[in-house]
Scaffold this motif. Structure first.
Motif, short mmCIF file in Angstrom:
data_model
loop_
_atom_site.label_atom_id
_atom_site.label_comp_id
_atom_site.label_asym_id
_atom_site.label_seq_id
_atom_site.Cartn_x
_atom_site.Cartn_y
_atom_site.Cartn_z
N ALA A 1 0.82 -1.20 0.00
CA ALA A 1 0.00 0.00 0.00
C ALA A 1 0.86 1.25 0.00
O ALA A 1 0.52 2.26 -0.62
CB ALA A 1 -0.94 0.00 1.21
N SER A 2 2.01 1.17 0.72
CA SER A 2 2.84 2.36 0.81
C SER A 2 3.47 2.72 -0.52
O SER A 2 3.93 3.83 -0.71
CB SER A 2 3.93 2.14 1.87
OG SER A 2 4.80 1.09 1.46
N ARG A 3 3.50 1.74 -1.45
CA ARG A 3 4.11 2.02 -2.74
C ARG A 3 3.12 2.64 -3.72
O ARG A 3 3.51 3.01 -4.83
CB ARG A 3 4.67 0.73 -3.33
CG ARG A 3 5.78 0.12 -2.46
CD ARG A 3 6.37 -1.10 -3.11
NE ARG A 3 7.00 -0.78 -4.38
CZ ARG A 3 7.60 -1.68 -5.16
NH1 ARG A 3 7.64 -2.94 -4.79
NH2 ARG A 3 8.15 -1.32 -6.30
N LEU A 4 1.86 2.72 -3.35
CA LEU A 4 0.88 3.36 -4.22
C LEU A 4 1.12 4.87 -4.25
O LEU A 4 1.38 5.49 -3.21
CB LEU A 4 -0.54 3.10 -3.73
CG LEU A 4 -1.07 1.66 -3.83
CD1 LEU A 4 -2.46 1.58 -3.24
CD2 LEU A 4 -1.09 1.20 -5.27
N SER A 5 1.02 5.44 -5.42
CA SER A 5 1.13 6.89 -5.52
C SER A 5 -0.14 7.54 -5.02
O SER A 5 -1.13 6.87 -4.72
CB SER A 5 1.39 7.29 -6.98
OG SER A 5 0.24 7.00 -7.77
N PHE A 6 -0.10 8.87 -4.94
CA PHE A 6 -1.27 9.61 -4.45
C PHE A 6 -2.49 9.32 -5.31
O PHE A 6 -3.58 9.03 -4.81
CB PHE A 6 -0.95 11.11 -4.45
CG PHE A 6 -2.12 11.98 -4.12
CD1 PHE A 6 -2.45 12.26 -2.81
CD2 PHE A 6 -2.91 12.53 -5.14
CE1 PHE A 6 -3.54 13.07 -2.51
CE2 PHE A 6 -3.99 13.34 -4.85
CZ PHE A 6 -4.30 13.61 -3.53
N PHE A 7 -2.34 9.40 -6.63
CA PHE A 7 -3.48 9.22 -7.51
C PHE A 7 -3.91 7.77 -7.61
O PHE A 7 -5.10 7.48 -7.79
CB PHE A 7 -3.15 9.77 -8.90
CG PHE A 7 -3.04 11.26 -8.95
CD1 PHE A 7 -4.17 12.06 -8.87
CD2 PHE A 7 -1.80 11.87 -9.04
CE1 PHE A 7 -4.07 13.44 -8.90
CE2 PHE A 7 -1.70 13.26 -9.08
CZ PHE A 7 -2.83 14.04 -8.99
N GLN A 8 -2.98 6.82 -7.48
CA GLN A 8 -3.38 5.42 -7.45
C GLN A 8 -4.23 5.11 -6.22
O GLN A 8 -5.24 4.41 -6.32
CB GLN A 8 -2.13 4.53 -7.47
CG GLN A 8 -1.44 4.44 -8.81
CD GLN A 8 -0.19 3.58 -8.76
OE1 GLN A 8 0.57 3.61 -7.79
NE2 GLN A 8 0.04 2.81 -9.82
N ALA A 9 -3.81 5.60 -5.08
CA ALA A 9 -4.58 5.39 -3.86
C ALA A 9 -5.95 6.07 -3.95
O ALA A 9 -6.97 5.50 -3.54
CB ALA A 9 -3.81 5.91 -2.65
N ALA A 10 -5.97 7.28 -4.50
CA ALA A 10 -7.25 7.98 -4.66
C ALA A 10 -8.16 7.22 -5.62
O ALA A 10 -9.38 7.15 -5.41
CB ALA A 10 -7.01 9.40 -5.16
#
Length: 411
Positions: A7-16
């Protein structure tokens, strides 16, 4: 690799995007959303029917009034012809009411129409009538006026006079006045849609706080991404609702036909005006939704939500009134303030799109509104994170993040 590291490797827009996709599907395929879509249709249908009936009554009471400006003898003959036609001809296509104007001084037909609610003015003589008015009104009343003039001259039904037309050209002042109606309609529709749909953001966040889902999301991804994803998911759901309502509105419009009032064309034209309306609705929704998300983060119960959201709702009413009043004086300091203030900017700029043909201010306004959306989301997420970190009972990592991760799959 465990889920927390993934999860920590997700970028801001991927997580959004993960949050937005989850919320969009959960709301769109719920039974509550189906009934939410049906709710506004009933008052809209009733309002459309009432407006159609009221508009028809107004047209019958005002628009069919014809001012006859002839000599006293010719006026009397025209009035008598009208009485005879109304009594003797069943199903007369337009029930014309003639208004006799007594004045010894010459009367200017254009001034008479500007000062009164007459549809057209008939001057000249029954043998050579002159019809003054707009093209639409003259086309509608040319036949009845010709028939009444022939009856007044005693030539009906064998000989009908030729009606001379005196069309009124639309002035710049009249066009500006007409566009104000389009601006008002656009502002009102924008306000109603935002107030109706923005509440979904608040109810969704309160529900997830109650069942601790939001705290689990906060443990896995940054709260900025959670807020960003939730807002755009709700915006997508709102567009689905608007599409459904627009479909029903199109059906009602097709059935109503000419009974619905026509709005003057905006200064930028209908395609650009509608496109800007979608853009300003999106920005206004995101601005208001970010405030509602912040309120939902501060509240712990439904009662607190209602208490905290009331000032925002009342403030939004004041913002709407500010923009509505400011558009009457384009370029004034008040109108510039309404265009700059984030919450009133979508309303003020949509009104400007109806009244002014300049396009560059809209690019500037949309960029400013997007910046304000980013600031509001950041501030709301920061405030929410602090409250969750303060009130949470679970363990925390070194950076203050809850340590109960959930599996997040990168897309």
């Amino acid at each position: 690799m465990n889920h927390a590291q993934e999860a920590s490797r997700l970028s801001f827009f991927q997580a959004a995007w993960v949050v937005a996709r989850r919320d969009f599907k959960a709301i769109l395929f719920s039974r509550a959303f189906f009934f939410f879509l049906l709710g506004p249709l009933f008052p809209v249908i009733v309002g459309a029917l009432a407006g159609g009936i009221g508009g028809q009554v107004q047209r019958e009471a005002v628009s069919n009034t014809i001012a006859v400006v002839m000599s006293e003898e010719d006026n009397a003959a025209m009035l008598e012809a009208r009485k005879t036609a109304q009594e003797g001809i069943g199903g007369f296509p337009i029930m014309v009411t003639l208004s006799r104007v007594d004045n010894d001084e010459p009367i200017d037909a254009r001034s008479l129409l500007a000062a009164n609610d007459y549809a057209v003015v008939v001057s000249g003589t029954p043998e050579a009538p002159v019809l003054t008015g707009t093209e639409a009104q003259m086309n509608r009343l040319d036949g009845p006026v010709t028939l009444l003039a022939a009856m007044a001259a005693g030539n009906a039904p064998s000989n009908y006079p030729t009606v001379t037309r005196n069309a009124l050209a639309t002035t710049a002042a009249a066009a500006k006045s007409d566009r104000i109606r389009t601006a008002q309609a656009g502002q009102l529709l924008l306000f109603l849609l935002m107030m109706l749909l923005a509440g979904m953001v608040l109810s969704n966040l309160v529900e997830e706080k109650a069942n601790k889902v939001i705290e689990v999301l906060a443990a896995a991804i940054p709260m900025d991404s959670v807020f960003f994803g939730k807002l755009f998911a709700m915006l997508g759901v709102s567009f689905v609702g608007i599409a459904v309502w627009a479909g029903f509105g199109g059906i009602i419009g097709a059935l109503a036909g000419e009974a619905l009032p026509e709005l003057p064309e905006p200064a930028l034209g209908w395609p650009l005006f509608i496109l800007l309306g979608v853009a300003y609705f999106s920005m206004g929704y995101l601005l208001l939704g970010s405030l509602f998300l912040t309120i939902g983060g501060m509240a712990t119960t439904v009662r607190e939500v209602q208490t905290l959201s009331m000032p925002v709702t009342m403030a939004q009413l004041l913002v709407f009134f500010l923009a509505a009043f400011a558009m009457t004086n384009p370029g004034s300091p008040l109108e510039l303030f309404a265009a700059i203030f984030p919450l009133s900017s979508p309303f003020a700029m949509l009104a400007r799109a109806a009244q002014s043909g300049e396009l560059w201010p809209h690019f500037l306004a949309l960029a400013w509104q997007a910046l304000c959306v980013a600031i509001f989301i950041k501030a709301g997420a920061t405030l929410f994170r602090r409250r969750v970190m303060k009130s949470g009972k679970g363990g925390r990592g070194k950076k203050g993040r809850l340590v109960s991760p959930i599996p997040i799959e990168p897309q």
